[in-house]
Design an enzyme around this catalytic site. Structure first.
Site, PDB file in Angstrom:
ATOM      1  N   HIS A  42     -48.173  56.639   2.028  1.00 22.86           N
ATOM      2  CA  HIS A  42     -47.226  55.667   2.104  1.00 22.86           C
ATOM      3  C   HIS A  42     -46.574  55.313   3.340  1.00 22.86           C
ATOM      4  CE1 HIS A  42     -45.513  59.712   1.270  1.00 22.86           C
ATOM      5  NE2 HIS A  42     -44.407  59.233   1.948  1.00 22.86           N
TER       6      HIS A  42
ATOM      7  N   ASN B  79     -45.992  60.148   7.063  1.00 24.44           N
ATOM      8  CA  ASN B  79     -46.168  61.751   7.153  1.00 24.44           C
ATOM      9  C   ASN B  79     -47.373  61.965   6.611  1.00 24.44           C
ATOM     10  OD1 ASN B  79     -43.434  61.912   8.235  1.00 24.44           O
ATOM     11  ND2 ASN B  79     -42.385  61.856   6.281  1.00 24.44           N
TER      12      ASN B  79
ATOM     13  N   GLY C 145     -44.879  66.766   7.076  1.00 24.16           N
ATOM     14  CA  GLY C 145     -43.524  66.597   6.335  1.00 24.16           C
ATOM     15  C   GLY C 145     -43.711  65.630   5.033  1.00 24.16           C
ATOM     16  N   GLN C 146     -45.193  65.635   4.764  1.00 26.93           N
ATOM     17  CA  GLN C 146     -45.517  64.737   3.586  1.00 26.93           C
ATOM     18  C   GLN C 146     -45.399  65.573   2.335  1.00 26.93           C
ATOM     19  OE1 GLN C 146     -49.520  63.527   3.315  1.00 26.93           O
ATOM     20  NE2 GLN C 146     -49.371  62.271   1.799  1.00 26.93           N
TER      21      GLN C 146
ATOM     22  N   ASP D 153     -36.498  53.511  -0.866  1.00 31.79           N
ATOM     23  CA  ASP D 153     -36.584  54.963  -0.909  1.00 31.79           C
ATOM     24  C   ASP D 153     -35.322  55.402  -1.780  1.00 31.79           C
ATOM     25  OD1 ASP D 153     -38.186  57.483   0.961  1.00 31.79           O
ATOM     26  OD2 ASP D 153     -36.128  57.789  -0.086  1.00 31.79           O
TER      27      ASP D 153
ATOM     28  N   HIS E 283     -43.081  54.611   5.557  1.00 32.97           N
ATOM     29  CA  HIS E 283     -41.631  54.466   5.345  1.00 32.97           C
ATOM     30  C   HIS E 283     -41.305  53.359   6.486  1.00 32.97           C
ATOM     31  CE1 HIS E 283     -40.611  58.500   3.739  1.00 32.97           C
ATOM     32  NE2 HIS E 283     -41.854  58.972   4.137  1.00 32.97           N
TER      33      HIS E 283
HETATM   34  P1  AMP Z   1     -42.935  61.880   2.185  1.00 36.64           P
HETATM   35  O1  AMP Z   1     -41.975  62.912   2.505  1.00 36.64           O
HETATM   36  O2  AMP Z   1     -43.078  61.302   3.817  1.00 36.64           O
HETATM   37  O3  AMP Z   1     -43.851  62.203   1.442  1.00 36.64           O
HETATM   38  O4  AMP Z   1     -41.847  60.778   1.801  1.00 36.64           O
HETATM   39  C1  AMP Z   1     -41.614  60.714   0.247  1.00 36.64           C
HETATM   40  C2  AMP Z   1     -40.504  59.765   0.182  1.00 36.64           C
HETATM   41  O5  AMP Z   1     -40.442  59.326  -1.361  1.00 36.64           O
HETATM   42  C3  AMP Z   1     -39.242  60.340   0.446  1.00 36.64           C
HETATM   43  O6  AMP Z   1     -38.432  59.697   1.410  1.00 36.64           O
HETATM   44  C4  AMP Z   1     -38.390  60.586  -1.014  1.00 36.64           C
HETATM   45  O7  AMP Z   1     -36.977  60.091  -0.910  1.00 36.64           O
HETATM   46  C5  AMP Z   1     -39.140  59.089  -1.543  1.00 36.64           C
HETATM   47  N1  AMP Z   1     -39.143  59.137  -2.971  1.00 36.64           N
HETATM   48  C6  AMP Z   1     -39.347  60.182  -3.832  1.00 36.64           C
HETATM   49  N2  AMP Z   1     -39.417  59.792  -5.166  1.00 36.64           N
HETATM   50  C7  AMP Z   1     -38.755  58.416  -5.149  1.00 36.64           C
HETATM   51  C8  AMP Z   1     -38.919  57.702  -6.219  1.00 36.64           C
HETATM   52  N3  AMP Z   1     -38.733  57.988  -7.488  1.00 36.64           N
HETATM   53  N4  AMP Z   1     -38.392  56.555  -5.844  1.00 36.64           N
HETATM   54  C9  AMP Z   1     -38.068  56.275  -4.506  1.00 36.64           C
HETATM   55  N5  AMP Z   1     -38.219  56.965  -3.563  1.00 36.64           N
HETATM   56  C10 AMP Z   1     -38.866  58.266  -3.735  1.00 36.64           C
END
Ligand code: AMP
Length: 114
Positions: free
Chosen positions: A100, A87, A93-94, A31, A102
């Site tokens: 995906h 999420n 919080g998505q 991340d 985490h």
């Molecule tokens: P969510 O908020 O559960 O949809 O998670 C999205 C996640 O994607 C967040 O933790 C961001 O930090 C991560 N994220 C967004 N853009 C990138 C990227 N280019 N490379 C790696 N992680 C990313």
């Protein structure tokens, strides 16, 4: 057609990511804004917007993703535990609408989420 998500662009090699695992069905990368010493995102290559968009045909894919989680946990040294978070939707919080997981670990994690 809707714009590609940032994760689809990573799958397609259009933007870089620190990939820690990849096979024909999924990929895992660090991340960009880590919330713990280990913060990996595991994504299916299939474009599925969220948990709510899974169908019965995705059941084997989910089993595979969980197997990859176990493998990564071992490879990343998370013997003392980790947290798996998905999420879903705005209240969940998505922010990226490509399913995906985490994988968070490397320190004791508190509960509960804000
Ligand atoms: P969510 O908020 O559960 O949809 O998670 C999205 C996640 O994607 C967040 O933790 C961001 O930090 C991560 N994220 C967004 N853009 C990138 C990227 N280019 N490379 C790696 N992680 C990313």
């Amino acid at each position: 057609m809707a714009d590609k998500t940032i994760f689809k662009r990573i799958i397609d090699g259009e933007i870089p990511a620190e990939v820690v695992y990849e096979d024909n069905l999924c990929m895992a990368f660090r991340d960009v804004n880590p919330q713990a010493p280990v913060h990996i995102l595991l994504i299916p290559k299939k474009e599925i917007a969220s948990l709510n968009d899974l169908t019965d045909e995705d059941t084997p894919l989910l089993g595979h993703l969980y197997a990859v989680v176990r493998r990564l946990a071992k490879e990343l040294g998370l013997e003392s535990g980790y947290r798996l978070v998905t999420n879903c939707g705005s209240d969940g919080g998505q922010t990226v609408y490509h399913l995906h997981f985490h994988i968070l670990g490397g320190r004791p994690l508190s509960w509960s989420p804000g």
